[in-house]
Write a protein that holds these residues in place. Structure first.
Motif, PDB file in Angstrom:
ATOM      1  N   PHE A 656       0.831  -1.207   0.000  1.00 24.55           N
ATOM      2  CA  PHE A 656       0.000   0.000   0.000  1.00 24.55           C
ATOM      3  C   PHE A 656       0.867   1.259   0.000  1.00 24.55           C
ATOM      4  CE2 PHE A 656      -1.917   3.458   2.465  1.00 24.55           C
ATOM      5  CZ  PHE A 656      -3.078   3.687   1.730  1.00 24.55           C
ATOM      6  N   VAL A 657       1.888   1.281   0.860  1.00 23.46           N
ATOM      7  CA  VAL A 657       2.762   2.460   0.964  1.00 23.46           C
ATOM      8  C   VAL A 657       3.445   2.728  -0.372  1.00 23.46           C
ATOM      9  CG1 VAL A 657       4.836   3.382   2.051  1.00 23.46           C
ATOM     10  CG2 VAL A 657       3.099   2.216   3.443  1.00 23.46           C
ATOM     11  N   LEU A 658       3.964   1.677  -1.005  1.00 24.40           N
ATOM     12  CA  LEU A 658       4.655   1.846  -2.290  1.00 24.40           C
ATOM     13  C   LEU A 658       3.710   2.362  -3.367  1.00 24.40           C
ATOM     14  CD1 LEU A 658       6.867  -1.387  -2.321  1.00 24.40           C
ATOM     15  CD2 LEU A 658       7.646   0.978  -2.056  1.00 24.40           C
ATOM     16  N   LYS A 659       2.506   1.806  -3.420  1.00 23.26           N
ATOM     17  CA  LYS A 659       1.546   2.218  -4.441  1.00 23.26           C
ATOM     18  C   LYS A 659       1.041   3.629  -4.184  1.00 23.26           C
ATOM     19  CE  LYS A 659      -2.232   0.350  -7.181  1.00 23.26           C
ATOM     20  NZ  LYS A 659      -3.160  -0.793  -7.368  1.00 23.26           N
ATOM     21  N   TYR A 660       0.830   3.967  -2.929  1.00 18.99           N
ATOM     22  CA  TYR A 660       0.381   5.316  -2.581  1.00 18.99           C
ATOM     23  C   TYR A 660       1.448   6.341  -2.976  1.00 18.99           C
ATOM     24  CZ  TYR A 660      -1.811   9.030   0.182  1.00 18.99           C
ATOM     25  OH  TYR A 660      -2.422  10.204   0.579  1.00 18.99           O
ATOM     26  N   ARG A 661       2.699   5.985  -2.673  1.00 19.75           N
ATOM     27  CA  ARG A 661       3.812   6.870  -3.020  1.00 19.75           C
ATOM     28  C   ARG A 661       3.897   7.045  -4.529  1.00 19.75           C
ATOM     29  NH1 ARG A 661       8.927   4.164  -1.154  1.00 19.75           N
ATOM     30  NH2 ARG A 661       8.027   4.504   0.919  1.00 19.75           N
ATOM     31  N   GLU A 662       3.668   5.953  -5.248  1.00 20.34           N
ATOM     32  CA  GLU A 662       3.714   5.990  -6.710  1.00 20.34           C
ATOM     33  C   GLU A 662       2.574   6.830  -7.285  1.00 20.34           C
ATOM     34  OE1 GLU A 662       2.951   2.811 -10.327  1.00 20.34           O
ATOM     35  OE2 GLU A 662       3.840   2.104  -8.455  1.00 20.34           O
ATOM     36  N   ASN A 663       1.376   6.701  -6.694  1.00 19.63           N
ATOM     37  CA  ASN A 663       0.205   7.419  -7.212  1.00 19.63           C
ATOM     38  C   ASN A 663       0.221   8.901  -6.892  1.00 19.63           C
ATOM     39  OD1 ASN A 663      -0.737   5.012  -8.196  1.00 19.63           O
ATOM     40  ND2 ASN A 663      -2.349   4.752  -6.667  1.00 19.63           N
ATOM     41  N   TYR A 664       0.638   9.234  -5.645  1.00 18.45           N
ATOM     42  CA  TYR A 664       0.458  10.614  -5.191  1.00 18.45           C
ATOM     43  C   TYR A 664       1.763  11.337  -4.867  1.00 18.45           C
ATOM     44  CZ  TYR A 664      -4.183   8.624  -4.707  1.00 18.45           C
ATOM     45  OH  TYR A 664      -5.369   7.983  -4.948  1.00 18.45           O
ATOM     46  N   GLY A 665       2.883  10.643  -4.918  1.00 19.21           N
ATOM     47  CA  GLY A 665       4.170  11.293  -4.736  1.00 19.21           C
ATOM     48  C   GLY A 665       4.495  11.673  -3.312  1.00 19.21           C
ATOM     49  N   ILE A 666       3.737  11.188  -2.338  1.00 20.92           N
ATOM     50  CA  ILE A 666       3.992  11.492  -0.928  1.00 20.92           C
ATOM     51  C   ILE A 666       3.841  10.223  -0.100  1.00 20.92           C
ATOM     52  CG2 ILE A 666       3.259  13.910  -1.033  1.00 20.92           C
ATOM     53  CD1 ILE A 666       0.572  13.045   0.098  1.00 20.92           C
ATOM     54  N   GLU A 667       4.293  10.288   1.154  1.00 21.68           N
ATOM     55  CA  GLU A 667       4.153   9.160   2.063  1.00 21.68           C
ATOM     56  C   GLU A 667       2.771   9.198   2.720  1.00 21.68           C
ATOM     57  OE1 GLU A 667       6.332   6.616   2.818  1.00 21.68           O
ATOM     58  OE2 GLU A 667       7.471   7.394   1.106  1.00 21.68           O
ATOM     59  N   PRO A 668       2.065   8.077   2.814  1.00 23.41           N
ATOM     60  CA  PRO A 668       0.777   8.055   3.519  1.00 23.41           C
ATOM     61  C   PRO A 668       1.001   8.254   5.012  1.00 23.41           C
ATOM     62  CG  PRO A 668       1.442   5.827   2.962  1.00 23.41           C
ATOM     63  CD  PRO A 668       2.433   6.743   2.295  1.00 23.41           C
ATOM     64  N   GLN A 669       0.138   9.029   5.642  1.00 18.96           N
ATOM     65  CA  GLN A 669       0.280   9.321   7.062  1.00 18.96           C
ATOM     66  C   GLN A 669      -0.991   8.961   7.806  1.00 18.96           C
ATOM     67  OE1 GLN A 669       1.984  13.254   7.935  1.00 18.96           O
ATOM     68  NE2 GLN A 669       2.405  13.471   5.743  1.00 18.96           N
ATOM     69  N   MET A 670      -0.809   8.382   8.989  1.00 18.54           N
ATOM     70  CA  MET A 670      -1.974   7.986   9.780  1.00 18.54           C
ATOM     71  C   MET A 670      -2.791   9.200  10.200  1.00 18.54           C
ATOM     72  SD  MET A 670      -0.286   5.010  12.168  1.00 18.54           S
ATOM     73  CE  MET A 670      -1.723   4.909  13.223  1.00 18.54           C
ATOM     74  N   ASN A 671      -2.112  10.270  10.611  1.00 20.45           N
ATOM     75  CA  ASN A 671      -2.851  11.428  11.093  1.00 20.45           C
ATOM     76  C   ASN A 671      -3.495  12.234   9.964  1.00 20.45           C
ATOM     77  OD1 ASN A 671      -0.539  12.482   9.979  1.00 20.45           O
ATOM     78  ND2 ASN A 671       0.028  13.747  11.734  1.00 20.45           N
ATOM     79  N   ARG A 672      -3.254  11.826   8.720  1.00 17.04           N
ATOM     80  CA  ARG A 672      -3.931  12.465   7.584  1.00 17.04           C
ATOM     81  C   ARG A 672      -4.996  11.539   7.005  1.00 17.04           C
ATOM     82  NH1 ARG A 672      -3.255  17.799   6.971  1.00 17.04           N
ATOM     83  NH2 ARG A 672      -3.601  17.578   4.733  1.00 17.04           N
ATOM     84  N   TYR A 673      -5.201  10.403   7.649  1.00 17.32           N
ATOM     85  CA  TYR A 673      -6.330   9.498   7.386  1.00 17.32           C
ATOM     86  C   TYR A 673      -6.255   8.718   6.079  1.00 17.32           C
ATOM     87  CZ  TYR A 673      -8.194  12.612  10.970  1.00 17.32           C
ATOM     88  OH  TYR A 673      -8.361  13.349  12.106  1.00 17.32           O
ATOM     89  N   SER A 674      -5.084   8.596   5.472  1.00 27.67           N
ATOM     90  CA  SER A 674      -4.994   7.822   4.232  1.00 27.67           C
ATOM     91  C   SER A 674      -5.251   6.335   4.491  1.00 27.67           C
ATOM     92  CB  SER A 674      -3.623   8.027   3.578  1.00 27.67           C
ATOM     93  OG  SER A 674      -2.577   7.752   4.496  1.00 27.67           O
TER      94      SER A 674
END
Length: 740
Positions: A656-674
């Protein structure tokens, strides 16, 4: 050096506060009684295996009393030696325990055990004679209590000196355990073990156990009368599970008598409860759902998982459809109040076979179905012409603005949608921008297309949610609330799914974890002060006291299992040390909201950690404390509970982290609710995909591997659905790891 160490060991042993029992302290009590100077004595002839200790247990007198009247024993016992042991009631430090039954009085209990009311009051420090159902009472073990069988795995033979007016032998029936017998007669397990000289809880069919005759007669005098019923008025928060357990009658019998189709009941509803004899201390739960979880069943019946495991030793954590489970009842009612009993002409209570799982909960995925889902979030899109047209520099400039507050939640949701669509889900979804503005929310709800949706997933402000909830209730549309902690929302709308778990379930989860992993530890509850988290402390303490064994056996020793409470602001570290055990692992359950309390506690415990063994559970959520030095907390195996935990070592999390980074160019964060956006969307869309529009009826079967927190929904009568899952995590290898 050796002598010094041995002296310290002796001191620790004497002051450890534990109760030690030998492996065999039984002796045959003499039937010969003599009189000297107006006082009566047993005349006992020493046989092989006799010791001063087991004689003191057999005759209910202290070793000092035996030595006083038989000074020759100071030189040791020899075969054939004749001893005189007084019949006088001489108090010892031993007690047996009695569980108070409904309407029982101290006078009745005193008669059962042949002791005085004053003796019981003194042993329990009672000021008056008021006692309550379920209360544990210490009963002084005086010499008048008859001896019991000496071997736990042999059938006892009646003794010639048995007081048949006070005691009787009960024959163990097939499938009975010491636990079921204790519940049946209202005796604690410890009392049964003491009366029968049992060294373990293992018993076998046909074995005879000594039981106070009054308790045996109480059971024999109950007559089954299926023509009589008790009328029960359903109170708020009551469930059919709880009522069944209260009256020791199975759910299926209550349903049959009252012609109920489902398990749902309404507040104020009158139920006819059959007045029938329950001789087993159990009711039967029939598993009618696939992969029903033990923890869920325990929650429904309001019993601990450990109690279910005691009643069903070989039970798996997940049960198959058609299996039966024994549910221990809290007490066996000897008689209902006469003014509650009514005469009814009702059909027999024969129970039909348990219904099969509803077809819609077993069906395969329907790839021809197309579902409609609405997402409602406060995106404030009117403040930005189009998120897609912004340059990277412009995105950075606007990253703290309102439109970006929940955008990562939506991005996580998109990833879940893409994943399920690849698996064949046909989905039509619409995103609604629901801000603080009530007028705009009403405008969204006026859209006629919204009535056609199969699911609404929301992350909105409370006032707006109230409007959406009213709409959901009116049109029977399942509605997901992602972040609200208010339980009010599930009482106002039976179609609401509350994702945020209740704090009360966290303490239930912690209690079950302690009972499962630490029931033999010395448990010390440490409160920062006597005012903070008082209700939470009381609930946890009561649940532990009810389920913890009174004694635990480790190797050849038996320890008294007392739950200690320390007020840290008053007693400080010395209070903890005083409550600690040198011979057992000490589990500290710490209650505190201030980080400075946690820091000081870990610092001081590390100073004494070499001499005493401690582990710590920090409540309510110590994982958020950033100032605690992990070098101090990890050696104490810090545990805590949280509903937000991501294990980055898991393969599906890495993907999930790798795909999220690939799709949106940022790291997913828990406090941002991704992570939350992905989990909620995947869970509910998977339910739609598997069970169709009737998915709320099957939600308990929807097991989905999520990222942040597993979802396990419970529905009470007349309410919506609430997630009851909490993660229990432990510090290990300098990070938190999931342990339950």
């Amino acid at each position: 050096m050796y002598i010094k160490s041995f002296g310290i060991l002796v001191v620790l042993f004497l002051y450890s506060g534990v109760l030690l029992y030998g492996q065999d302290y039984s002796s045959e009590r003499s039937t010969e009684i003599i009189s000297e100077s107006g006082q009566k004595f047993y005349q006992h002839t020493v046989t092989k295996g006799n010791t001063i200790y087991n004689l003191s247990k057999t005759y209910g007198v202290s070793k000092d009393v035996i030595t006083k009247y038989n000074p020759q024993v100071k030189e040791g016992l020899s075969l054939g030696m004749v001893l005189k042991i007084p019949l006088k009631k001489t108090k010892t430090n031993d007690f047996i325990y009695h569980i108070v039954k409904k309407k029982e009085t101290l006078f009745q209990i005193a008669n059962i055990y042949n002791v005085s009311v004053e003796d019981i009051k003194a042993a329990n420090q009672l000021k008056g004679e008021t006692i309550s159902k379920g209360q544990y009472l210490k009963i002084p073990s005086f010499a008048s209590i008859a001896p019991a069988p000496s071997e736990s795995n042999q059938t006892a033979e009646p003794k010639s000196n048995l007081d048949e007016k006070k005691y009787a032998y009960y024959t163990v029936q097939p499938k009975e355990t010491l636990f079921t017998i204790s519940k049946r007669f209202g005796l604690s397990i410890d009392a049964l073990m003491y009366l029968n000289d049992l060294n373990s809880i293992d018993i076998k069919t046909g074995q005879k156990l000594l039981i106070p005759r009054v308790l045996v007669e109480n059971q024999r005098n109950i007559k089954t009368d299926t023509a009589k019923f008790v009328q029960h008025k359903v109170m708020p928060k009551e469930t059919l599970y709880g009522i069944a357990r209260e009256y020791a009658v199975s759910i299926e019998v209550i349903k049959a008598v009252n012609k109920l189709e489902e398990k749902q009941i309404q507040i104020g509803q009158i139920l006819n409860i059959p007045r029938v004899l329950n001789t087993s201390a159990y009711i039967e739960h029939r598993v009618y759902k696939r992969r029903e979880k033990l923890k869920q069943i325990a929650g429904e019946y309001n019993v601990s998982v450990s109690a279910l495991k005691k009643a069903n030793p070989s039970v798996p954590s997940k049960l198959k459809k058609g299996e039966s489970l024994l549910i221990p009842v809290g007490f066996i009612e000897t008689d209902f109040a006469k003014d509650q009993v009514i005469e009814l002409e009702l059909p027999g209570t024969e129970v039909d076979e348990v219904k099969e799982i509803k077809p819609e909960c077993e069906q395969d995925i329907n790839y021809n179905a197309k579902y409609k889902v609405a997402f409602m979030l406060p995106l404030y899109l009117e403040e930005v012409d189009s998120l897609m047209t912004l340059s990277y520099a412009e995105l950075l400039e606007n990253k703290t603005s309102k439109p970006f507050k929940y955008i990562e939640y939506l991005e996580g949701a998109y990833m879940a949608v893409d994943e399920l669509q690849e698996q064949g889900l046909e989905l039509e979804f619409q995103i609604y921008d629901v801000t603080h503005d009530i007028e705009k929310t009403n405008k969204v709800l006026s859209n006629p297309k919204l009535k056609e949706v199969d699911l609404i997933i929301s992350l909105v402000y409370s006032k707006n949610f109230e409007l959406i909830s009213d709409y959901s209730k009116k049109y029977h549309i399942p509605l997901v609330n992602t972040l609200s902690k208010r339980r009010k929302i599930i009482y106002e709308n039976p179609y609401v799914f509350k994702v945020e778990p209740n704090k009360g379930d966290m303490y239930r989860e912690i209690s079950e974890y302690i009972l499962e992993k630490y029931s033999s530890s010395n448990i010390i509850v440490v409160r920062n002060n006597p005012y903070q988290l008082a209700n939470e402390y009381t609930d946890l303490k009561n649940s532990l006291v009810r389920a913890l064994p009174d004694f635990v056996q480790i190797d050849s020793m038996m320890y008294q299992n007392t739950l200690h409470t320390v007020i840290y602001s008053v007693d400080s570290l010395s209070g903890i040390v005083k409550a600690s055990s040198n011979l057992r692992n000490n589990l500290i359950v710490a209650f505190g909201l201030e980080e400075v309390f946690a820091i000081e506690l870990f610092t001081k415990l590390n100073f004494i950690g070499d001499s005493l063994d401690y582990q710590v559970i920090g409540l309510p959520d110590w994982s958020g404390f950033t100032g605690v030095d992990i070098a101090y907390s990890q050696p104490l195996a810090l545990h805590t509970a949280t509903n937000n935990y991501v294990d980055y070592g898991q393969e599906h999390v890495k993907n999930f982290v790798l795909k999220y980074r690939e799709n949106y160019g940022i790291e997913p964060q828990m406090n941002r609710y991704s992570f939350l956006g992905y989990d909620v969307t995947k869970y509910f869309l998977s339910a739609l995909m598997k069970y169709g529009k009737s998915f709320p009826d099957c939600i308990e079967h929807n097991n989905v591997n999520l990222l942040e927190n597993q979802l396990n929904f419970r529905k009470n009568s007349g309410t919506g659905y609430e997630n009851i899952n909490w993660n229990i995590i432990q510090q290990k290898d300098y990070r938190y790891q999931l342990v339950k």
